[in-house]
Design an enzyme around this catalytic site. Structure first.
Site, PDB file in Angstrom:
ATOM      1  N   PRO A  52     -15.483  -7.813  -6.615  1.00 22.73           N
ATOM      2  CA  PRO A  52     -16.167  -6.837  -5.758  1.00 22.73           C
ATOM      3  C   PRO A  52     -17.239  -6.062  -6.530  1.00 22.73           C
ATOM      4  O   PRO A  52     -18.156  -5.501  -5.957  1.00 22.73           O
ATOM      5  CB  PRO A  52     -15.050  -5.908  -5.294  1.00 22.73           C
ATOM      6  CG  PRO A  52     -13.779  -6.551  -5.660  1.00 22.73           C
ATOM      7  CD  PRO A  52     -14.048  -7.559  -6.718  1.00 22.73           C
ATOM      8  N   GLU A 105      -5.422  -6.879 -10.765  1.00 21.05           N
ATOM      9  CA  GLU A 105      -6.526  -5.915 -10.929  1.00 21.05           C
ATOM     10  C   GLU A 105      -7.749  -6.561 -11.579  1.00 21.05           C
ATOM     11  O   GLU A 105      -8.744  -5.887 -11.830  1.00 21.05           O
ATOM     12  CB  GLU A 105      -6.047  -4.729 -11.796  1.00 21.05           C
ATOM     13  CG  GLU A 105      -4.923  -3.922 -11.187  1.00 21.05           C
ATOM     14  CD  GLU A 105      -5.286  -3.381  -9.815  1.00 21.05           C
ATOM     15  OE1 GLU A 105      -4.481  -3.556  -8.875  1.00 21.05           O
ATOM     16  OE2 GLU A 105      -6.405  -2.822  -9.671  1.00 21.05           O
ATOM     17  N   ARG A 161     -23.303 -27.134   0.338  1.00 18.46           N
ATOM     18  CA  ARG A 161     -23.938 -27.642   1.562  1.00 18.46           C
ATOM     19  C   ARG A 161     -25.451 -27.795   1.354  1.00 18.46           C
ATOM     20  O   ARG A 161     -26.117 -28.470   2.140  1.00 18.46           O
ATOM     21  CB  ARG A 161     -23.666 -26.734   2.751  1.00 18.46           C
ATOM     22  CG  ARG A 161     -24.278 -25.357   2.680  1.00 18.46           C
ATOM     23  CD  ARG A 161     -23.807 -24.484   3.819  1.00 18.46           C
ATOM     24  NE  ARG A 161     -24.265 -24.945   5.079  1.00 18.46           N
ATOM     25  CZ  ARG A 161     -25.452 -24.637   5.614  1.00 18.46           C
ATOM     26  NH1 ARG A 161     -26.300 -23.878   4.920  1.00 18.46           N
ATOM     27  NH2 ARG A 161     -25.795 -25.091   6.794  1.00 18.46           N
ATOM     28  N   ASP A 219     -31.657 -22.487   8.720  1.00 21.14           N
ATOM     29  CA  ASP A 219     -30.519 -21.562   8.781  1.00 21.14           C
ATOM     30  C   ASP A 219     -30.965 -20.119   8.573  1.00 21.14           C
ATOM     31  O   ASP A 219     -32.028 -19.859   7.977  1.00 21.14           O
ATOM     32  CB  ASP A 219     -29.518 -21.900   7.658  1.00 21.14           C
ATOM     33  CG  ASP A 219     -28.739 -23.172   7.940  1.00 21.14           C
ATOM     34  OD1 ASP A 219     -28.693 -23.581   9.105  1.00 21.14           O
ATOM     35  OD2 ASP A 219     -28.217 -23.747   6.982  1.00 21.14           O
TER      36      ASP A 219
HETATM   37  N1  LIG Z   1     -15.804  -9.062  -2.746  1.00 21.93           N
HETATM   38  C1  LIG Z   1     -15.521 -10.093  -3.573  1.00 21.93           C
HETATM   39  O1  LIG Z   1     -16.352 -10.951  -3.888  1.00 21.93           O
HETATM   40  C2  LIG Z   1     -14.141 -10.167  -4.113  1.00 21.93           C
HETATM   41  C3  LIG Z   1     -13.667 -11.055  -5.054  1.00 21.93           C
HETATM   42  C4  LIG Z   1     -12.335 -10.718  -5.248  1.00 21.93           C
HETATM   43  N2  LIG Z   1     -12.063  -9.668  -4.452  1.00 21.93           N
HETATM   44  O2  LIG Z   1     -13.177  -9.317  -3.748  1.00 21.93           O
END
Ligand SMILES: NC(=O)c1ccno1
Length: 248
Positions: A90, A117, A159, A174
């Site tokens: 993330p 984590e 793809r 696309d």
């Molecule tokens: N948002 C993401 O890419 C992600 C990867 C692992 N957890 O969240």
């Protein structure tokens, strides 16, 4: 293209046996190899995680198994180009269509699926001594691990490889595709029957006038973009595309 995926859940990637990606693998267009991280553990419990230094909730993935796995999987001959290591997280840079286009040009990708984590941060730092490393996010939300994100990225990237999609032209039309669809999302699509539950297909699509159809599709893409992605519409306006395209 060769893709290596290191994970504690190899079975998560069964979908990569299906559909167009499955066919591309069977034809040899695509070489996807799965590796169970626990193969690089040596204790009775195949331990891959431990408590975080500094305290806090959850567990962190240990560096030793990852280091050994990447040494083996991402290792290369003296005259071989190193693979690009992608870490889904993330906290990474956004994974976009442009990123997919860029990664589709790589001969080899290695995806490291973190869990808990995350992976001890020294793993990425150590790998960066030997290969390009990218942390990428598929969206501003947290998953239980990197596997779902890697499924998304592998599909978006592969793809685009020549021969994977039945019709090579479709990728160019696309949403977000470079060129005509840059910063645009696709408008509505229709197929037979011409009338369904009192809804008629827009007559221009039946006109046979390809120029008119192209203009209609671009206008509808603009309308959809303004409605659902005002952020992209802002970029189009800033680039002067929105005004120019609006006038067409
Ligand atoms: N948002 C993401 O890419 C992600 C990867 C692992 N957890 O969240």
């Amino acid at each position: 293209m060769r893709i290596d995926i290191i994970t504690i859940f190899p079975e998560y990637f069964a979908p990569l046996e299906l559909s167009l990606i499955g066919k591309a693998r069977a034809s040899g267009l695509l070489d996807i190899r799965l590796h169970d991280l626990r193969s690089w553990t040596h204790d009775r419990h195949n331990t891959v995680d431990d408590t975080p230094f500094g305290g806090g909730p959850g567990m962190v993935m240990k560096p030793e198994p990852w280091g050994a796995a990447l040494d083996d999987v991402a290792g290369r001959g003296p005259d071989e180009r190193p693979p690009r290591l992608v870490l889904p997280t993330p906290s990474g840079r956004p994974f976009t269509q442009a990123a997919a286009d860029r990664l589709a040009g790589e001969p080899r990708l290695v995806f490291a699926c973190g869990r808990y984590e995350g992976i001890d941060s020294r793993v990425a730092a150590d790998a960066a001594l030997r290969m390009p490393v990218e942390e990428l996010s598929v969206g501003d939300y947290v998953l239980n691990g990197g596997e779902s994100a890697v499924l998304v990225m592998v599909e978006a990237v592969t793809r685009l490889l020549p021969g994977v999609l039945g019709n090579a032209d479709s990728a160019a039309q696309d949403s977000f595709a470079p060129g005509a669809m840059h910063n645009l999302v696709e408008g509505p699509v229709y197929t037979k029957p011409r009338v369904w539950r009192d809804q008629e297909v827009p007559p221009v699509l039946l006109s046979g006038d390809h120029g008119a159809v192209d203009r209609w599709r671009r206008d509808e893409a603009l309308r959809k973009t303004v409605r659902t992605r005002p952020d992209l519409a802002e970029r189009l306006a800033a680039e002067g595309d929105l005004d120019r395209r609006d006038r067409e």
